[in-house]
Design a protein around this motif. Sequence first.
Motif, PDB file in Angstrom:
ATOM      1  N   PHE A   1       2.792  -0.959   4.448  1.00 59.16           N
ATOM      2  CA  PHE A   1       2.213   0.368   4.245  1.00 59.16           C
ATOM      3  C   PHE A   1       3.375   1.341   4.145  1.00 59.16           C
ATOM      4  O   PHE A   1       4.101   1.544   5.113  1.00 59.16           O
ATOM      5  N   CYS A   2       3.570   1.921   2.961  1.00 57.52           N
ATOM      6  CA  CYS A   2       4.785   2.682   2.682  1.00 57.52           C
ATOM      7  C   CYS A   2       4.501   4.129   2.306  1.00 57.52           C
ATOM      8  O   CYS A   2       3.463   4.437   1.732  1.00 57.52           O
ATOM      9  N   TYR A   3       5.455   4.983   2.621  1.00 58.30           N
ATOM     10  CA  TYR A   3       5.469   6.358   2.122  1.00 58.30           C
ATOM     11  C   TYR A   3       6.907   6.685   1.761  1.00 58.30           C
ATOM     12  O   TYR A   3       7.850   6.135   2.328  1.00 58.30           O
ATOM     13  N   GLN A   4       7.067   7.566   0.784  1.00 56.65           N
ATOM     14  CA  GLN A   4       8.413   7.901   0.324  1.00 56.65           C
ATOM     15  C   GLN A   4       8.956   9.090   1.098  1.00 56.65           C
ATOM     16  O   GLN A   4       8.261  10.093   1.287  1.00 56.65           O
ATOM     17  N   GLU A   5      10.203   8.952   1.534  1.00 56.60           N
ATOM     18  CA  GLU A   5      10.915  10.060   2.172  1.00 56.60           C
ATOM     19  C   GLU A   5      11.386  10.976   1.048  1.00 56.60           C
ATOM     20  O   GLU A   5      12.265  10.596   0.272  1.00 56.60           O
ATOM     21  N   PRO A   6      10.816  12.167   0.896  1.00 53.35           N
ATOM     22  CA  PRO A   6      11.143  13.012  -0.249  1.00 53.35           C
ATOM     23  C   PRO A   6      12.620  13.398  -0.328  1.00 53.35           C
ATOM     24  O   PRO A   6      13.188  13.436  -1.415  1.00 53.35           O
TER      25      PRO A   6
ATOM     26  N   VAL B   1       0.871  -1.168   0.000  1.00 54.86           N
ATOM     27  CA  VAL B   1       0.000   0.000   0.000  1.00 54.86           C
ATOM     28  C   VAL B   1       0.910   1.221   0.000  1.00 54.86           C
ATOM     29  O   VAL B   1       1.570   1.517   0.988  1.00 54.86           O
ATOM     30  N   GLU B   2       0.984   1.886  -1.133  1.00 51.63           N
ATOM     31  CA  GLU B   2       1.829   3.067  -1.294  1.00 51.63           C
ATOM     32  C   GLU B   2       1.004   4.288  -0.882  1.00 51.63           C
ATOM     33  O   GLU B   2       0.042   4.657  -1.550  1.00 51.63           O
ATOM     34  N   CYS B   3       1.374   4.891   0.222  1.00 50.81           N
ATOM     35  CA  CYS B   3       0.620   6.005   0.795  1.00 50.81           C
ATOM     36  C   CYS B   3       1.212   7.345   0.344  1.00 50.81           C
ATOM     37  O   CYS B   3       2.407   7.433   0.090  1.00 50.81           O
ATOM     38  N   PRO B   4       0.382   8.381   0.300  1.00 52.61           N
ATOM     39  CA  PRO B   4       0.880   9.677  -0.161  1.00 52.61           C
ATOM     40  C   PRO B   4       1.797  10.379   0.842  1.00 52.61           C
ATOM     41  O   PRO B   4       2.577  11.243   0.464  1.00 52.61           O
ATOM     42  N   ASN B   5       1.705   9.988   2.127  1.00 51.85           N
ATOM     43  CA  ASN B   5       2.526  10.647   3.142  1.00 51.85           C
ATOM     44  C   ASN B   5       2.596   9.798   4.410  1.00 51.85           C
ATOM     45  O   ASN B   5       1.918   8.773   4.530  1.00 51.85           O
ATOM     46  N   GLN B   6       3.399  10.246   5.337  1.00 50.24           N
ATOM     47  CA  GLN B   6       3.637   9.527   6.577  1.00 50.24           C
ATOM     48  C   GLN B   6       2.365   9.398   7.412  1.00 50.24           C
ATOM     49  O   GLN B   6       2.102   8.342   7.997  1.00 50.24           O
TER      50      GLN B   6
ATOM     51  N   ARG C   1      14.579   0.468  -0.275  1.00 53.12           N
ATOM     52  CA  ARG C   1      14.901   1.205  -1.496  1.00 53.12           C
ATOM     53  C   ARG C   1      13.744   1.117  -2.476  1.00 53.12           C
ATOM     54  O   ARG C   1      13.392   2.086  -3.127  1.00 53.12           O
ATOM     55  N   LYS C   2      13.163  -0.069  -2.583  1.00 54.45           N
ATOM     56  CA  LYS C   2      12.039  -0.296  -3.487  1.00 54.45           C
ATOM     57  C   LYS C   2      11.227  -1.449  -2.902  1.00 54.45           C
ATOM     58  O   LYS C   2      11.694  -2.579  -2.883  1.00 54.45           O
ATOM     59  N   PRO C   3      10.016  -1.219  -2.423  1.00 53.98           N
ATOM     60  CA  PRO C   3       9.266  -2.241  -1.704  1.00 53.98           C
ATOM     61  C   PRO C   3       9.022  -3.540  -2.475  1.00 53.98           C
ATOM     62  O   PRO C   3       8.720  -4.539  -1.866  1.00 53.98           O
ATOM     63  N   GLN C   4       9.146  -3.570  -3.779  1.00 53.87           N
ATOM     64  CA  GLN C   4       8.885  -4.793  -4.519  1.00 53.87           C
ATOM     65  C   GLN C   4      10.150  -5.601  -4.803  1.00 53.87           C
ATOM     66  O   GLN C   4      10.106  -6.596  -5.484  1.00 53.87           O
ATOM     67  N   THR C   5      11.292  -5.168  -4.273  1.00 53.68           N
ATOM     68  CA  THR C   5      12.557  -5.856  -4.506  1.00 53.68           C
ATOM     69  C   THR C   5      12.857  -6.775  -3.336  1.00 53.68           C
ATOM     70  O   THR C   5      12.894  -6.320  -2.198  1.00 53.68           O
ATOM     71  N   PRO C   6      13.092  -8.078  -3.571  1.00 51.17           N
ATOM     72  CA  PRO C   6      13.292  -9.010  -2.464  1.00 51.17           C
ATOM     73  C   PRO C   6      14.433  -8.664  -1.529  1.00 51.17           C
ATOM     74  O   PRO C   6      14.366  -8.950  -0.354  1.00 51.17           O
TER      75      PRO C   6
ATOM     76  N   ARG D   1       9.769   4.353   3.651  1.00 52.42           N
ATOM     77  CA  ARG D   1       9.572   3.877   5.023  1.00 52.42           C
ATOM     78  C   ARG D   1       8.309   3.032   4.987  1.00 52.42           C
ATOM     79  O   ARG D   1       7.262   3.484   4.520  1.00 52.42           O
ATOM     80  N   CYS D   2       8.425   1.798   5.439  1.00 51.86           N
ATOM     81  CA  CYS D   2       7.316   0.860   5.339  1.00 51.86           C
ATOM     82  C   CYS D   2       7.048   0.170   6.668  1.00 51.86           C
ATOM     83  O   CYS D   2       7.978  -0.295   7.325  1.00 51.86           O
ATOM     84  N   PHE D   3       5.774   0.087   7.018  1.00 51.57           N
ATOM     85  CA  PHE D   3       5.354  -0.708   8.154  1.00 51.57           C
ATOM     86  C   PHE D   3       5.060  -2.107   7.639  1.00 51.57           C
ATOM     87  O   PHE D   3       4.228  -2.289   6.757  1.00 51.57           O
ATOM     88  N   ASP D   4       5.759  -3.092   8.165  1.00 51.54           N
ATOM     89  CA  ASP D   4       5.634  -4.477   7.729  1.00 51.54           C
ATOM     90  C   ASP D   4       4.798  -5.239   8.753  1.00 51.54           C
ATOM     91  O   ASP D   4       5.175  -5.349   9.915  1.00 51.54           O
ATOM     92  N   THR D   5       3.656  -5.782   8.314  1.00 53.07           N
ATOM     93  CA  THR D   5       2.771  -6.478   9.246  1.00 53.07           C
ATOM     94  C   THR D   5       3.350  -7.805   9.732  1.00 53.07           C
ATOM     95  O   THR D   5       2.889  -8.330  10.741  1.00 53.07           O
ATOM     96  N   SER D   6       4.355  -8.339   9.040  1.00 56.65           N
ATOM     97  CA  SER D   6       4.938  -9.610   9.494  1.00 56.65           C
ATOM     98  C   SER D   6       5.795  -9.416  10.736  1.00 56.65           C
ATOM     99  O   SER D   6       5.963 -10.347  11.519  1.00 56.65           O
ATOM    100  N   THR D   7       6.340  -8.215  10.906  1.00 57.82           N
ATOM    101  CA  THR D   7       7.177  -7.942  12.078  1.00 57.82           C
ATOM    102  C   THR D   7       6.596  -6.842  12.973  1.00 57.82           C
ATOM    103  O   THR D   7       7.137  -6.571  14.038  1.00 57.82           O
ATOM    104  N   ASN D   8       5.511  -6.222  12.509  1.00 58.27           N
ATOM    105  CA  ASN D   8       4.911  -5.083  13.219  1.00 58.27           C
ATOM    106  C   ASN D   8       5.948  -4.005  13.529  1.00 58.27           C
ATOM    107  O   ASN D   8       6.001  -3.465  14.634  1.00 58.27           O
ATOM    108  N   SER D   9       6.778  -3.720  12.516  1.00 59.64           N
ATOM    109  CA  SER D   9       7.812  -2.704  12.697  1.00 59.64           C
ATOM    110  C   SER D   9       8.007  -1.926  11.401  1.00 59.64           C
ATOM    111  O   SER D   9       7.602  -2.364  10.328  1.00 59.64           O
TER     112      SER D   9
END
Length: 128
Positions: A93-98, A56-61, A117-122, A104-112
């Motif tokens: 849930f991600c937003y880009q640091e301009p 989920v690419e969010c517009p802001n923090q 660099r790119k959320p779709q890159t392994p 910066r992404c909140f990952d539900t698997s770790t709750n952190s």
Amino acid sequence: MSDPHTPRQQDRALEKALTNKIIDDYFDNSESWLRAILRMCIFSLGHLDGQPVFVVECPNQAVAKRLSRKTHPFRGIVYYLTDNFNAGDRSVFCYQEPSEGTWRCFDTSTNSWKTLRKPQTPTAPTDS
């Protein structure tokens, strides 16, 4: 998060159309505030650590932080979109640091929160 080989405007128009379709179909019975905030976002499927993830690419923090506290409606959406019984219920849930160009992404698997660099890159994590 868009593929650099696809014209950005065309890529975003398709992603936004699919996002609106997902909201209309999957979140139809959700609270109206959640549907409204999701319409500001872009959805995609990606992979992190070799696992499918709903991005989920969010517009802001502020939007990313609000959604990171409301993760229950997102459980099972990878299965909903792919019919993959082995897919987990992982979302980011991600937003880009301009200033930095990182995400910066909140990952539900770790709750952190993680920096990517790119959320779709392994191999994207740059810190934990």
